[in-house]
Design a protein around this motif. Structure first.
Motif, PDB file in Angstrom:
ATOM      1  N   PRO A 173       1.129  -0.865  -0.031  1.00  0.00           N
ATOM      2  CA  PRO A 173       0.145   0.120  -0.193  1.00  0.00           C
ATOM      3  C   PRO A 173       0.924   1.356   0.381  1.00  0.00           C
ATOM      4  CG  PRO A 173       0.196  -1.130   2.567  1.00  0.00           C
ATOM      5  CD  PRO A 173       1.514  -1.493   1.444  1.00  0.00           C
ATOM      6  N   GLU A 174       0.423   2.604  -0.184  1.00  0.00           N
ATOM      7  CA  GLU A 174       0.506   3.743  -0.626  1.00  0.00           C
ATOM      8  C   GLU A 174       0.570   4.524   1.000  1.00  0.00           C
ATOM      9  OE1 GLU A 174       0.421   5.947  -4.146  1.00  0.00           O
ATOM     10  OE2 GLU A 174       1.431   4.317  -5.305  1.00  0.00           O
ATOM     11  N   SER A 175       0.653   3.421   1.539  1.00  0.00           N
ATOM     12  CA  SER A 175       0.931   3.986   3.559  1.00  0.00           C
ATOM     13  C   SER A 175       1.640   4.003   3.866  1.00  0.00           C
ATOM     14  CB  SER A 175      -0.333   3.387   3.982  1.00  0.00           C
ATOM     15  OG  SER A 175      -1.494   2.913   3.088  1.00  0.00           O
ATOM     16  N   PRO A 176       1.722   4.713   5.338  1.00  0.00           N
ATOM     17  CA  PRO A 176       2.926   4.838   6.336  1.00  0.00           C
ATOM     18  C   PRO A 176       2.927   3.203   6.892  1.00  0.00           C
ATOM     19  CG  PRO A 176       1.222   6.857   7.301  1.00  0.00           C
ATOM     20  CD  PRO A 176       0.858   5.570   6.106  1.00  0.00           C
ATOM     21  N   GLY A 177       4.269   3.279   7.357  1.00  0.00           N
ATOM     22  CA  GLY A 177       3.933   1.684   8.098  1.00  0.00           C
ATOM     23  C   GLY A 177       5.641   1.195   8.320  1.00  0.00           C
ATOM     24  N   CYS A 178       6.044   0.031   8.809  1.00  0.00           N
ATOM     25  CA  CYS A 178       7.345  -0.602   8.760  1.00  0.00           C
ATOM     26  C   CYS A 178       7.192  -1.583   8.380  1.00  0.00           C
ATOM     27  CB  CYS A 178       7.509  -1.191  10.428  1.00  0.00           C
ATOM     28  SG  CYS A 178       8.058   0.708  11.485  1.00  0.00           S
ATOM     29  N   TYR A 179       8.154  -1.437   7.390  1.00  0.00           N
ATOM     30  CA  TYR A 179       8.904  -3.611   7.516  1.00  0.00           C
ATOM     31  C   TYR A 179      10.197  -4.005   7.303  1.00  0.00           C
ATOM     32  CZ  TYR A 179      11.854  -0.050   4.472  1.00  0.00           C
ATOM     33  OH  TYR A 179      12.916   1.066   4.277  1.00  0.00           O
ATOM     34  N   GLN A 180       9.908  -5.398   7.149  1.00  0.00           N
ATOM     35  CA  GLN A 180      10.897  -5.653   7.527  1.00  0.00           C
ATOM     36  C   GLN A 180      11.690  -7.293   6.681  1.00  0.00           C
ATOM     37  OE1 GLN A 180       8.543  -8.540  10.741  1.00  0.00           O
ATOM     38  NE2 GLN A 180       9.912  -7.484  12.341  1.00  0.00           N
ATOM     39  N   GLY A 239      13.093  -0.747   9.355  1.00  0.00           N
ATOM     40  CA  GLY A 239      13.071   0.499   7.889  1.00  0.00           C
ATOM     41  C   GLY A 239      11.049   0.505   8.648  1.00  0.00           C
ATOM     42  N   LYS A 240      11.294   2.411   8.414  1.00  0.00           N
ATOM     43  CA  LYS A 240       9.926   2.766   7.746  1.00  0.00           C
ATOM     44  C   LYS A 240       9.358   3.825   7.511  1.00  0.00           C
ATOM     45  CE  LYS A 240      11.292   7.341  10.716  1.00  0.00           C
ATOM     46  NZ  LYS A 240      13.133   6.309  10.064  1.00  0.00           N
ATOM     47  N   ALA A 241       9.035   3.954   6.268  1.00  0.00           N
ATOM     48  CA  ALA A 241       8.191   4.602   5.684  1.00  0.00           C
ATOM     49  C   ALA A 241       6.531   5.278   5.889  1.00  0.00           C
ATOM     50  CB  ALA A 241       8.290   3.837   4.345  1.00  0.00           C
ATOM     51  N   LYS A 242       7.461   7.040   4.913  1.00  0.00           N
ATOM     52  CA  LYS A 242       6.042   7.506   5.090  1.00  0.00           C
ATOM     53  C   LYS A 242       5.553   7.036   3.760  1.00  0.00           C
ATOM     54  CE  LYS A 242       7.140  11.670   4.003  1.00  0.00           C
ATOM     55  NZ  LYS A 242       7.015  12.998   3.497  1.00  0.00           N
ATOM     56  N   ASN A 243       5.701   5.990   2.502  1.00  0.00           N
ATOM     57  CA  ASN A 243       4.915   5.329   1.791  1.00  0.00           C
ATOM     58  C   ASN A 243       5.532   4.297   1.592  1.00  0.00           C
ATOM     59  OD1 ASN A 243       4.361   3.991  -1.062  1.00  0.00           O
ATOM     60  ND2 ASN A 243       3.714   6.446  -1.700  1.00  0.00           N
ATOM     61  N   LEU A 244       5.017   2.973   1.711  1.00  0.00           N
ATOM     62  CA  LEU A 244       5.215   1.983   1.915  1.00  0.00           C
ATOM     63  C   LEU A 244       6.276   1.271   0.468  1.00  0.00           C
ATOM     64  CD1 LEU A 244       3.173  -0.095   4.006  1.00  0.00           C
ATOM     65  CD2 LEU A 244       6.272  -0.116   4.660  1.00  0.00           C
ATOM     66  N   LYS A 245       5.224   1.831   0.003  1.00  0.00           N
ATOM     67  CA  LYS A 245       5.129   0.872  -1.746  1.00  0.00           C
ATOM     68  C   LYS A 245       6.072   2.012  -2.332  1.00  0.00           C
ATOM     69  CE  LYS A 245       2.649   0.143  -5.287  1.00  0.00           C
ATOM     70  NZ  LYS A 245       1.718  -0.946  -5.500  1.00  0.00           N
ATOM     71  N   ARG A 246       6.691   3.322  -2.406  1.00  0.00           N
ATOM     72  CA  ARG A 246       8.074   3.404  -2.586  1.00  0.00           C
ATOM     73  C   ARG A 246       8.946   3.215  -1.914  1.00  0.00           C
ATOM     74  NH1 ARG A 246       6.581   9.790  -1.785  1.00  0.00           N
ATOM     75  NH2 ARG A 246       5.073   8.956  -2.910  1.00  0.00           N
ATOM     76  N   ASP A 277      12.052 -12.981   2.204  1.00  0.00           N
ATOM     77  CA  ASP A 277      10.488 -12.855   2.135  1.00  0.00           C
ATOM     78  C   ASP A 277      11.052 -11.070   3.206  1.00  0.00           C
ATOM     79  OD1 ASP A 277       8.079 -12.548   2.490  1.00  0.00           O
ATOM     80  OD2 ASP A 277       7.561 -14.499   4.040  1.00  0.00           O
ATOM     81  N   ILE A 278       9.117 -10.211   2.986  1.00  0.00           N
ATOM     82  CA  ILE A 278       8.673  -9.143   3.100  1.00  0.00           C
ATOM     83  C   ILE A 278       7.990  -9.538   3.668  1.00  0.00           C
ATOM     84  CG2 ILE A 278       8.848  -6.450   2.698  1.00  0.00           C
ATOM     85  CD1 ILE A 278      10.485  -7.262   0.057  1.00  0.00           C
ATOM     86  N   LYS A 279       8.291  -8.972   5.008  1.00  0.00           N
ATOM     87  CA  LYS A 279       6.420  -8.132   6.213  1.00  0.00           C
ATOM     88  C   LYS A 279       6.879  -6.673   6.478  1.00  0.00           C
ATOM     89  CE  LYS A 279       6.654 -13.066   6.923  1.00  0.00           C
ATOM     90  NZ  LYS A 279       5.778 -13.659   6.280  1.00  0.00           N
ATOM     91  N   TYR A 280       5.136  -6.680   6.405  1.00  0.00           N
ATOM     92  CA  TYR A 280       5.306  -4.904   6.678  1.00  0.00           C
ATOM     93  C   TYR A 280       3.825  -5.149   7.290  1.00  0.00           C
ATOM     94  CZ  TYR A 280       2.005  -5.273   2.652  1.00  0.00           C
ATOM     95  OH  TYR A 280       1.183  -5.927   2.122  1.00  0.00           O
ATOM     96  N   ILE A 281       3.839  -3.592   8.100  1.00  0.00           N
ATOM     97  CA  ILE A 281       2.770  -3.335   9.318  1.00  0.00           C
ATOM     98  C   ILE A 281       2.480  -2.056   8.949  1.00  0.00           C
ATOM     99  CG2 ILE A 281       1.652  -2.752  11.695  1.00  0.00           C
ATOM    100  CD1 ILE A 281       4.314  -4.873  12.044  1.00  0.00           C
ATOM    101  N   VAL A 282       0.609  -1.386   8.436  1.00  0.00           N
ATOM    102  CA  VAL A 282       0.879  -0.646   8.043  1.00  0.00           C
ATOM    103  C   VAL A 282       0.179   0.394   9.576  1.00  0.00           C
ATOM    104  CG1 VAL A 282      -1.184   0.892   6.648  1.00  0.00           C
ATOM    105  CG2 VAL A 282      -0.262  -1.144   6.072  1.00  0.00           C
ATOM    106  N   VAL A 283       0.106   1.510   9.375  1.00  0.00           N
ATOM    107  CA  VAL A 283       0.224   2.359  10.582  1.00  0.00           C
ATOM    108  C   VAL A 283      -0.684   3.971   9.993  1.00  0.00           C
ATOM    109  CG1 VAL A 283       1.854   1.893  12.372  1.00  0.00           C
ATOM    110  CG2 VAL A 283       1.987   2.940  11.229  1.00  0.00           C
ATOM    111  N   ASN A 284      -1.305   4.436  10.835  1.00  0.00           N
ATOM    112  CA  ASN A 284      -2.225   5.503  11.126  1.00  0.00           C
ATOM    113  C   ASN A 284      -1.066   6.332  10.415  1.00  0.00           C
ATOM    114  OD1 ASN A 284      -4.516   4.577  10.759  1.00  0.00           O
ATOM    115  ND2 ASN A 284      -4.133   4.863  13.568  1.00  0.00           N
ATOM    116  N   ASP A 295       3.654   7.201  13.820  1.00  0.00           N
ATOM    117  CA  ASP A 295       3.668   5.698  14.763  1.00  0.00           C
ATOM    118  C   ASP A 295       4.684   4.571  13.961  1.00  0.00           C
ATOM    119  OD1 ASP A 295       0.700   6.880  15.898  1.00  0.00           O
ATOM    120  OD2 ASP A 295      -0.306   6.278  13.895  1.00  0.00           O
ATOM    121  N   ALA A 296       4.730   4.658  13.074  1.00  0.00           N
ATOM    122  CA  ALA A 296       5.892   4.210  11.987  1.00  0.00           C
ATOM    123  C   ALA A 296       7.068   4.632  12.778  1.00  0.00           C
ATOM    124  CB  ALA A 296       5.972   4.343  10.638  1.00  0.00           C
TER     125      ALA A 296
END
Length: 83
Positions: A15-22, A34-41, A65-72, A76-77
């Motif tokens: 998604p093009e949402s904020p979140g963390c990825y592993q 890592g963290k991102a303002k836009n996970l996809k980008r 593999d890639i895991k991620y969590i979307v946050v608001n 939060d990320a």
């Protein structure tokens, strides 16, 4: 399906949402968080063929593999990444 195809599929569906990825290695061990303002980008940026950083190329070669969590929010990320 190859590992490369599987990772490409994950990245294309992020998604093009904020979140963390592993990033996980072949044993399922987290090798990068890592963290991102836009996970996809952000995650997509690691997989560009013209990746200039040798360190990043080595990291990407180990990802299985890639895991991620979307946050608001980006805040939060940041908090989630630190945990």
């Amino acid at each position: 399906m190859t590992v490369k195809d599987a990772l490409r599929n994950i990245v294309s569906n992020l998604p093009e949402s904020p979140g963390c990825y592993q990033y996980l290695d072949e044993k399922g061990v987290i090798i990068y968080v890592g963290k991102a303002k836009n996970l996809k980008r952000r995650v997509s940026s690691y997989f560009r063929p013209d990746q200039a950083s040798a360190k990043t190329r080595i990291l990407v070669s180990k990802i299985r593999d890639i895991k991620y969590i979307v946050v608001n929010t980006e805040t939060d990320a940041l908090l989630l990444e630190n945990n």
